[in-house]
Every structure is written in C-alpha cells, then in structure tokens.
Design a protein around this motif. Structure first.
Motif, short mmCIF file in Angstrom:
data_model
loop_
_atom_site.label_atom_id
_atom_site.label_comp_id
_atom_site.label_asym_id
_atom_site.label_seq_id
_atom_site.Cartn_x
_atom_site.Cartn_y
_atom_site.Cartn_z
N LEU A 131 -19.56 -31.71 -2.70
CA LEU A 131 -18.58 -31.72 -3.79
C LEU A 131 -17.20 -31.64 -3.16
CD1 LEU A 131 -20.33 -29.19 -6.20
CD2 LEU A 131 -20.49 -31.70 -6.19
N GLU A 132 -16.42 -32.70 -3.31
CA GLU A 132 -15.15 -32.79 -2.61
C GLU A 132 -13.96 -32.42 -3.50
OE1 GLU A 132 -14.94 -36.73 -0.96
OE2 GLU A 132 -16.35 -36.22 0.62
N THR A 133 -13.03 -31.69 -2.87
CA THR A 133 -11.77 -31.34 -3.50
C THR A 133 -10.69 -31.43 -2.44
OG1 THR A 133 -10.55 -29.66 -4.74
CG2 THR A 133 -12.09 -28.85 -3.08
N ASN A 134 -9.45 -31.53 -2.88
CA ASN A 134 -8.35 -31.53 -1.90
C ASN A 134 -7.60 -30.21 -1.92
OD1 ASN A 134 -7.03 -31.78 -4.30
ND2 ASN A 134 -6.19 -33.81 -3.92
N GLU A 135 -8.13 -29.22 -2.62
CA GLU A 135 -7.49 -27.90 -2.68
C GLU A 135 -8.15 -26.95 -1.70
OE1 GLU A 135 -6.48 -26.42 -6.58
OE2 GLU A 135 -7.13 -28.32 -7.44
N SER A 136 -7.42 -25.92 -1.29
CA SER A 136 -7.93 -24.95 -0.33
C SER A 136 -9.06 -24.12 -0.94
CB SER A 136 -6.81 -24.01 0.11
OG SER A 136 -7.34 -22.97 0.92
N ILE A 137 -10.12 -23.96 -0.15
CA ILE A 137 -11.23 -23.11 -0.56
C ILE A 137 -11.39 -21.94 0.41
CG2 ILE A 137 -12.45 -24.94 -1.80
CD1 ILE A 137 -14.27 -25.26 0.69
N ASN A 138 -10.40 -21.77 1.27
CA ASN A 138 -10.41 -20.72 2.28
C ASN A 138 -10.53 -19.35 1.62
OD1 ASN A 138 -10.27 -19.60 4.85
ND2 ASN A 138 -8.06 -19.35 4.70
N GLY A 139 -11.48 -18.55 2.07
CA GLY A 139 -11.64 -17.19 1.58
C GLY A 139 -12.49 -17.06 0.33
N LEU A 140 -12.95 -18.18 -0.23
CA LEU A 140 -13.76 -18.11 -1.44
C LEU A 140 -15.22 -17.80 -1.09
CD1 LEU A 140 -12.42 -21.10 -3.55
CD2 LEU A 140 -11.87 -18.67 -3.77
N ILE A 141 -15.84 -16.98 -1.94
CA ILE A 141 -17.23 -16.58 -1.77
C ILE A 141 -18.00 -16.97 -3.03
CG2 ILE A 141 -18.78 -14.60 -1.44
CD1 ILE A 141 -16.28 -13.16 -0.21
N PRO A 142 -19.16 -17.61 -2.88
CA PRO A 142 -19.94 -17.99 -4.06
C PRO A 142 -20.34 -16.76 -4.88
CG PRO A 142 -20.76 -19.13 -2.13
CD PRO A 142 -19.78 -18.10 -1.64
N ALA A 143 -20.14 -16.85 -6.20
CA ALA A 143 -20.55 -15.77 -7.10
C ALA A 143 -21.94 -16.06 -7.67
CB ALA A 143 -19.54 -15.60 -8.23
N GLU A 144 -22.50 -17.22 -7.31
CA GLU A 144 -23.86 -17.61 -7.67
C GLU A 144 -24.09 -17.66 -9.18
OE1 GLU A 144 -26.98 -15.78 -5.32
OE2 GLU A 144 -25.49 -15.18 -3.83
N GLN A 145 -23.12 -18.18 -9.92
CA GLN A 145 -23.24 -18.27 -11.36
C GLN A 145 -22.56 -19.54 -11.86
OE1 GLN A 145 -21.64 -14.92 -13.46
NE2 GLN A 145 -22.56 -15.53 -15.39
N ILE A 146 -23.19 -20.21 -12.83
CA ILE A 146 -22.61 -21.38 -13.47
C ILE A 146 -22.37 -21.07 -14.94
CG2 ILE A 146 -22.99 -23.78 -14.17
CD1 ILE A 146 -24.45 -24.26 -11.57
N LEU A 147 -21.17 -21.42 -15.38
CA LEU A 147 -20.77 -21.27 -16.78
C LEU A 147 -20.59 -22.65 -17.39
CD1 LEU A 147 -17.98 -18.57 -16.26
CD2 LEU A 147 -20.40 -18.17 -16.77
N VAL A 148 -20.34 -22.67 -18.70
CA VAL A 148 -20.11 -23.92 -19.41
C VAL A 148 -18.73 -23.90 -20.05
CG1 VAL A 148 -20.89 -25.36 -21.35
CG2 VAL A 148 -22.56 -24.18 -19.91
N ASP A 149 -18.00 -24.99 -19.90
CA ASP A 149 -16.74 -25.19 -20.61
C ASP A 149 -16.99 -26.30 -21.62
OD1 ASP A 149 -14.24 -25.87 -21.56
OD2 ASP A 149 -13.26 -25.77 -19.59
N SER A 150 -17.40 -25.91 -22.83
CA SER A 150 -17.75 -26.88 -23.88
C SER A 150 -16.54 -27.69 -24.31
CB SER A 150 -18.34 -26.17 -25.09
OG SER A 150 -19.55 -25.55 -24.74
N THR A 151 -15.37 -27.11 -24.28
CA THR A 151 -14.16 -27.80 -24.69
C THR A 151 -13.86 -28.98 -23.77
OG1 THR A 151 -13.29 -25.71 -25.51
CG2 THR A 151 -11.72 -27.51 -25.24
N GLN A 152 -13.99 -28.78 -22.47
CA GLN A 152 -13.72 -29.83 -21.49
C GLN A 152 -14.98 -30.60 -21.07
OE1 GLN A 152 -10.58 -30.56 -20.49
NE2 GLN A 152 -9.90 -28.99 -21.91
N CYS A 153 -16.11 -30.25 -21.66
CA CYS A 153 -17.41 -30.86 -21.29
C CYS A 153 -17.60 -30.84 -19.78
CB CYS A 153 -17.54 -32.27 -21.85
SG CYS A 153 -17.96 -32.29 -23.59
#
Length: 120
Positions: free
Chosen positions: A19-41
C-alpha cells in the motif's frame, strides 16, 4: 483531528500487498484494527505513535487489490519511498469488518452495496 494518510496505490508484488503513500510513516506502529468510514466509503487501518492515532485511509479505488490479497492470504505492507511497515493482523481485521458490514444497514446502504459488490 487525527492525522489521515490516504493510500494512493495498491500493488501485489513478491507475494505481498504493498500500500503506497507519499507521506511519512516514520514512527507509526500498527494498532491492528480496521474501522469503517461510511461517509467516504473507505476502510481505515489504525496506526499509532507516541501521542495519537493515525488513520490509514483505504479508499474504494484499491478494494479490488485488497480482495485479491485477501483471497491469496498475502501479508500487507504500508510503504513510502524510504520506509515500509507490515500492517499486522490486516487480513483478519478486514475479514471481520466485511462480515459485519454484510447486510448491515447501520453502515448505510451505499457502503453495504459497495462492500458486497467487491468482497462478497
């Protein structure tokens, strides 16, 4: 407001989904959870740092790649030009959230219809 990082592209390569992004992901740790944003699908994979959560936005445009990776049970990695992080428990969480959305009007008709159209 939580920081939002939108995935620009999803590519299956070398038996993993990137999954590619051009933003920094430095220091991020997976929280192991997926949520839903129904408004933005979209789906949201939660990550955290020292201070707050960061939302990894998985827009509808990449869902076919998520489905293909799910069918092949591939590991999922978040990637930038200089960093890569495995999204722990991604497939299990995605399967769980999809099973909750199926036929569940609480997520809104549009979200249910789109999820069922791609994943079921």
């Amino acid at each position: 407001m939580k920081k939002r990082i939108t995935i620009l592209e999803a590519i299956i390569t070398d038996n993993k989904l990137i999954l590619e992004t051009n933003e920094s992901i430095n220091g991020l740790i997976p929280a192991e959870q997926i949520l839903v944003d129904s408004t933005q699908c979209s789906f949201i994979y939660l990550m955290e740092d020292q201070e707050e959560y960061t939302y990894i936005v998985l827009p509808e445009t990449i869902w076919p790649s998520l489905k293909a990776a799910q069918e092949q049970e591939l590991p999922v990695k978040l990637s930038t030009n200089d960093d890569q992080i495995e999204l722990v428990n991604f497939q299990e969480e995605l399967e769980y959230i999809i099973s909750n959305i199926k036929g569940n009007s609480n997520y809104g008709h549009e979200m249910v219809t789109k999820v069922e159209g791609v994943f079921l």
